[in-house]
Design a protein around this motif. Sequence first.
Motif, PDB file in Angstrom:
ATOM      1  N   MET A 156       0.841  -1.179   0.000  1.00 18.08           N
ATOM      2  CA  MET A 156       0.000   0.000   0.000  1.00 18.08           C
ATOM      3  C   MET A 156       0.886   1.243   0.000  1.00 18.08           C
ATOM      4  N   ALA A 157       0.549   2.213  -0.789  1.00 21.22           N
ATOM      5  CA  ALA A 157       1.327   3.448  -0.888  1.00 21.22           C
ATOM      6  C   ALA A 157       1.154   4.297   0.371  1.00 21.22           C
ATOM      7  N   THR A 158       2.209   5.000   0.719  1.00 22.09           N
ATOM      8  CA  THR A 158       2.198   5.863   1.900  1.00 22.09           C
ATOM      9  C   THR A 158       2.385   7.316   1.478  1.00 22.09           C
ATOM     10  N   LEU A 159       2.208   8.205   2.426  1.00 25.49           N
ATOM     11  CA  LEU A 159       2.453   9.623   2.180  1.00 25.49           C
ATOM     12  C   LEU A 159       3.906   9.846   1.763  1.00 25.49           C
ATOM     13  N   ASN A 160       4.810   9.099   2.368  1.00 23.02           N
ATOM     14  CA  ASN A 160       6.225   9.199   2.030  1.00 23.02           C
ATOM     15  C   ASN A 160       6.478   8.775   0.576  1.00 23.02           C
ATOM     16  N   ASP A 161       5.789   7.741   0.114  1.00 27.63           N
ATOM     17  CA  ASP A 161       5.916   7.302  -1.287  1.00 27.63           C
ATOM     18  C   ASP A 161       5.501   8.414  -2.248  1.00 27.63           C
ATOM     19  N   LEU A 162       4.423   9.122  -1.905  1.00 30.01           N
ATOM     20  CA  LEU A 162       3.934  10.190  -2.777  1.00 30.01           C
ATOM     21  C   LEU A 162       4.808  11.435  -2.704  1.00 30.01           C
ATOM     22  N   SER A 163       5.337  11.731  -1.538  1.00 26.28           N
ATOM     23  CA  SER A 163       6.155  12.943  -1.396  1.00 26.28           C
ATOM     24  C   SER A 163       7.426  12.861  -2.248  1.00 26.28           C
ATOM     25  N   LYS A 164       7.835  11.672  -2.632  1.00 29.73           N
ATOM     26  CA  LYS A 164       9.000  11.518  -3.504  1.00 29.73           C
ATOM     27  C   LYS A 164       8.757  12.120  -4.893  1.00 29.73           C
ATOM     28  N   TYR A 165       7.489  12.356  -5.237  1.00 29.48           N
ATOM     29  CA  TYR A 165       7.148  12.936  -6.535  1.00 29.48           C
ATOM     30  C   TYR A 165       7.159  14.464  -6.522  1.00 29.48           C
ATOM     31  N   ILE A 166       7.362  15.082  -5.368  1.00 28.24           N
ATOM     32  CA  ILE A 166       7.441  16.542  -5.323  1.00 28.24           C
ATOM     33  C   ILE A 166       8.647  16.971  -6.157  1.00 28.24           C
ATOM     34  N   GLY A 167       8.408  17.865  -7.098  1.00 32.25           N
ATOM     35  CA  GLY A 167       9.468  18.320  -7.988  1.00 32.25           C
ATOM     36  C   GLY A 167       9.687  17.444  -9.209  1.00 32.25           C
ATOM     37  N   TYR A 209      -0.160  17.900  -4.170  1.00 32.26           N
ATOM     38  CA  TYR A 209       0.302  17.698  -2.796  1.00 32.26           C
ATOM     39  C   TYR A 209      -0.134  18.853  -1.886  1.00 32.26           C
ATOM     40  N   THR A 210      -0.099  20.066  -2.392  1.00 31.08           N
ATOM     41  CA  THR A 210      -0.345  21.243  -1.553  1.00 31.08           C
ATOM     42  C   THR A 210      -1.759  21.777  -1.637  1.00 31.08           C
ATOM     43  N   ASN A 211      -2.512  21.407  -2.655  1.00 29.00           N
ATOM     44  CA  ASN A 211      -3.783  22.074  -2.925  1.00 29.00           C
ATOM     45  C   ASN A 211      -4.823  21.105  -3.486  1.00 29.00           C
ATOM     46  N   VAL A 212      -5.178  20.089  -2.734  1.00 26.01           N
ATOM     47  CA  VAL A 212      -6.157  19.092  -3.166  1.00 26.01           C
ATOM     48  C   VAL A 212      -7.558  19.656  -2.916  1.00 26.01           C
ATOM     49  N   LEU A 213      -8.373  19.677  -3.967  1.00 24.86           N
ATOM     50  CA  LEU A 213      -9.739  20.179  -3.843  1.00 24.86           C
ATOM     51  C   LEU A 213     -10.608  19.133  -3.153  1.00 24.86           C
ATOM     52  N   ILE A 214     -11.325  19.557  -2.112  1.00 29.37           N
ATOM     53  CA  ILE A 214     -12.309  18.691  -1.453  1.00 29.37           C
ATOM     54  C   ILE A 214     -13.558  19.518  -1.176  1.00 29.37           C
ATOM     55  N   ARG A 215     -14.717  18.880  -1.230  1.00 26.57           N
ATOM     56  CA  ARG A 215     -15.960  19.568  -0.876  1.00 26.57           C
ATOM     57  C   ARG A 215     -17.050  18.550  -0.567  1.00 26.57           C
ATOM     58  N   ARG A 216     -17.969  18.941   0.285  1.00 25.83           N
ATOM     59  CA  ARG A 216     -19.139  18.116   0.558  1.00 25.83           C
ATOM     60  C   ARG A 216     -20.013  18.091  -0.681  1.00 25.83           C
ATOM     61  N   VAL A 217     -20.613  16.952  -0.941  1.00 27.97           N
ATOM     62  CA  VAL A 217     -21.537  16.796  -2.057  1.00 27.97           C
ATOM     63  C   VAL A 217     -22.721  15.954  -1.594  1.00 27.97           C
ATOM     64  N   ALA A 218     -23.780  15.938  -2.388  1.00 27.09           N
ATOM     65  CA  ALA A 218     -24.998  15.227  -2.013  1.00 27.09           C
ATOM     66  C   ALA A 218     -24.914  13.716  -2.274  1.00 27.09           C
ATOM     67  N   HIS A 219     -24.170  13.323  -3.310  1.00 28.40           N
ATOM     68  CA  HIS A 219     -24.080  11.913  -3.679  1.00 28.40           C
ATOM     69  C   HIS A 219     -22.843  11.707  -4.554  1.00 28.40           C
ATOM     70  N   GLU A 220     -22.592  10.472  -4.947  1.00 34.33           N
ATOM     71  CA  GLU A 220     -21.354  10.153  -5.662  1.00 34.33           C
ATOM     72  C   GLU A 220     -21.354  10.513  -7.151  1.00 34.33           C
ATOM     73  N   LYS A 221     -22.333  11.222  -7.605  1.00 32.53           N
ATOM     74  CA  LYS A 221     -22.331  11.736  -8.979  1.00 32.53           C
ATOM     75  C   LYS A 221     -22.533  13.251  -8.989  1.00 32.53           C
ATOM     76  N   ASP A 222     -22.439  13.859  -7.818  1.00 32.83           N
ATOM     77  CA  ASP A 222     -22.611  15.302  -7.662  1.00 32.83           C
ATOM     78  C   ASP A 222     -21.249  15.980  -7.797  1.00 32.83           C
ATOM     79  N   TYR A 223     -20.966  16.499  -8.982  1.00 29.99           N
ATOM     80  CA  TYR A 223     -19.673  17.138  -9.222  1.00 29.99           C
ATOM     81  C   TYR A 223     -19.692  18.625  -8.874  1.00 29.99           C
ATOM     82  N   ARG A 224     -20.837  19.164  -8.507  1.00 32.58           N
ATOM     83  CA  ARG A 224     -20.948  20.585  -8.176  1.00 32.58           C
ATOM     84  C   ARG A 224     -20.834  20.812  -6.676  1.00 32.58           C
TER      85      ARG A 224
END
Length: 121
Positions: A1-12, A83-98
Amino acid sequence: MATLNDLSKYIGYEFSSGPYTSQDYKTFQNKYINYLRSLCRSNGWELVNVGRNHYCFSCFIKSDGKYVYLSVSDVRGYKPEWYTNVLIRRVAHEKDYRGYTNNYSALPDLQENIARLFGYE
């Protein structure tokens, strides 16, 4: 399973670019999604409706009938917004992209910020 450390290696890291999705991006995307799966598993959440795109992706996280939309923008370029700016938001259901109001999270703070959107913190 990938870890945060595995992903941070992609910075830059400069991803290959072209008319087809490159293998280096596919590897990165798989690691990122696996990291999100492990994050969900450890919190009792469910990763649903993963949309794999050219050099970006999105997904929904479900918990107790509530949903959070997560979007990782195009990874090509100099700033590691994945890594620094992941968009997240509450939505009504799993097809609600707004959904509702946009929120942004650094990857290390993602668990806490998703929990906050679910109302757990």
